[in-house]
Design an enzyme around this catalytic site. Sequence first.
Site, PDB file in Angstrom:
ATOM      1  N   GLY A 362      38.574  44.408  47.789  1.00 61.51           N
ATOM      2  CA  GLY A 362      37.074  44.824  47.646  1.00 61.51           C
ATOM      3  C   GLY A 362      36.213  43.998  48.390  1.00 61.51           C
ATOM      4  N   GLY A 364      32.074  42.062  48.526  1.00 65.04           N
ATOM      5  CA  GLY A 364      30.920  41.643  47.524  1.00 65.04           C
ATOM      6  C   GLY A 364      29.979  40.905  48.549  1.00 65.04           C
ATOM      7  CG  PHE A 366      28.541  35.243  47.086  1.00 60.57           C
ATOM      8  CD1 PHE A 366      27.382  35.409  47.531  1.00 60.57           C
ATOM      9  CD2 PHE A 366      28.612  35.174  45.628  1.00 60.57           C
ATOM     10  CE1 PHE A 366      26.293  35.158  46.859  1.00 60.57           C
ATOM     11  CE2 PHE A 366      27.290  35.050  44.985  1.00 60.57           C
ATOM     12  CZ  PHE A 366      26.219  34.878  45.722  1.00 60.57           C
ATOM     13  CB  THR A 368      36.473  40.203  52.193  1.00 64.14           C
ATOM     14  OG1 THR A 368      35.378  40.543  52.649  1.00 64.14           O
ATOM     15  CG2 THR A 368      37.387  41.429  52.117  1.00 64.14           C
ATOM     16  CG  ASP A 479      26.063  39.750  39.800  1.00 66.09           C
ATOM     17  OD1 ASP A 479      25.109  40.582  39.399  1.00 66.09           O
ATOM     18  OD2 ASP A 479      26.940  39.350  40.875  1.00 66.09           O
TER      19      ASP A 479
END
Length: 680
Positions: A362, A364, A366, A368, A479
């Site tokens: 995945g 994101g 900030f 991988t 978050d």
Amino acid sequence: MLSLSLTTTTTIVAIILIFSLHHTTSLPPYAPLSTCQLTSFNCGTITNLSYPFTGGDRPSFCGPPQFHLNCQDGVVPVLNISSVSYRVLSINSVAQTLTLARLDLWNETCTKVYVNSTFDDPIFGYGLGNQNLTLFYECKPTSAFTEKPKNLFHCESNGALNESYALVGSLPSDPILGIVECVQHISVPILKEQADRLVENRSLLREILMKGFNVNYWNPYESVCLECVSSDGHCGFDSDKNQPICICEDQLCSTPGKRNNVGVAIGATVGGVAALVVILGCVYFMIQRRRKIYQKSRSMELFIAPTSSGDTFASTTITSQSLSSYQSSNPVTRSYYFGVQVFTYEELEEATKNFDASRELGEGGFGTVYKGELKDGRTVAVKRHYESNSRRIVQFMNEVQILARLRHKNLVTLFGCTSKHSRELLLVYEFIPNGTVAYHLQGRGSKSTLLPWPIRLNIAVETAEALAYLHANDVIHRDVKTNNILLDDQFCVKVADFGLSRDFPTDVTHVSTAPQGTPGYVDPEYYQCYQLTDKSDVYSFGVVLVELISSLQAVDINRNRSDVNLSNMAIKKIQNQELHELVDPYLGFEKDPAMRRMTTAVAELAFRCLQQERDLRPCMDEVVEILRGIKSDGLGGREETEILDIRTDEAILLKKAHSPVSPNSVVDNWVSGSSVSNSS
């Protein structure tokens, strides 16, 4: 301590002089400083902008120069970064992201500005979803082409058309470059999905350049601005002195919340005494602060890679992880930071097969995440941060320190990390095989039918329990979203990604900090007032509850304008008693009374969590108890449920449900997701 005090005193005196002197900067005398009080402004096609951006009706002295927008012809917002002009297509102030397109390549493939687009400073950095594109100009073939290259276009130079080429990806990866010579070339990022289109159809080059690319931004004066706002001032910037200023109405603030009055300060003895008291107080404050910074720096210095001699160091938490089931016959001396193992970059590079793309789990905000296999047999998820600047190091260490001291069955386990001196910042987690909740609700490779209601309700309960545990340990996640809720092979919850998390002291009502998080999940009161509380997590969790009952995305620009944000859509549907239009049809809301009773109860709870005012929201402990009750009563087959009052003037939801039937059986065979996300 004496030298520290002298240094601190000098610093404080300098600060006081800066803020006590009458306004002597180059700010134009005819421009009223009070214009910085504007809460929002428009610049061309971009609307509702605020600090740190300036432009349009907001003068340049109301924010740092790096964020000044040139509103060309009142229509086109332009931002200059590293001597290159970019057209601003969109700004997301919550996620702190921009979509930019090069101005010289707007509706054009040729340029005379032979400068690469680079974003490597602390303020602007590459965002997610970009792909490198290289444009070659003034080229000539070194051998005859057997066929016309697909990536060929023409640009005029010195009155003649010259060949040019567009190459997607890293260099060199196109055989055409071996048979041409080019005088000029520039590197320009484009969106990855647009790069895929370009590979298939090179004639789209002009259109794709106009789609732009993603950039992250960060205001280095954010904390100073927060202090100014908290004292009823307004943020500004003195470009001559290259420093932020705090504005109170039409003059600079001398001290937080007070107006500048140099004459009175100089003429009054009381003012001098007060200034002395302030200095002494500030000296004490700065000494204490420096002591804390020193202690923190000492903690950071401990964060180093293992030495060749095999020496180890103990973390301040004196926590060790039991790896007995993975121990080899040859004991290896390991270093630990706050109780978690410190890995070398080479170990994790080998574990992930040199970060092979086929091992990506995945991506994101900030970094991988890659699947890895350690030598001791553990399967792990390795998060690779995009950058190693000071801001990323702080976020990196923050996640390590928080996760190292937390242990809960519904929190992802941190196995280790690299040193801050490593080539890259890497975090090593337990591998969670079944992907994210978002993947199963909205992912391309799955259908919502893979998550029957009992699984969804259990996800809600376990996520709430994990957040309640965090709040009990004075941590705010900040978050919370379905992309950060992972599922193991038994579909049990593992809450992940603590890069934005904050410690929350028990003796304060809120923490003043710039809003961070993911659009669609950010607490509106936190966004407006810069006040973070545990109720901010409650709001985000309310969005997650709505996702669980609707299978809809938190933000979807393809929905009607008023429904782009799922939270707004849910509140409207609930208030209008149109819940049936919100619930995923697969769940059987219309046909199954038991299902209708439970989903309505969860919707009511979500409604309370999504209240604009934080004091109207329940705490996570109460959320846990309500969800446990819904699970116990609903899945236990209660004959009747009470009407639950949302306790607002706008809506009362529930009708009595009679003769409930058992919910649909949970299927035995599940299709596991092949990826796990680590979005931020």
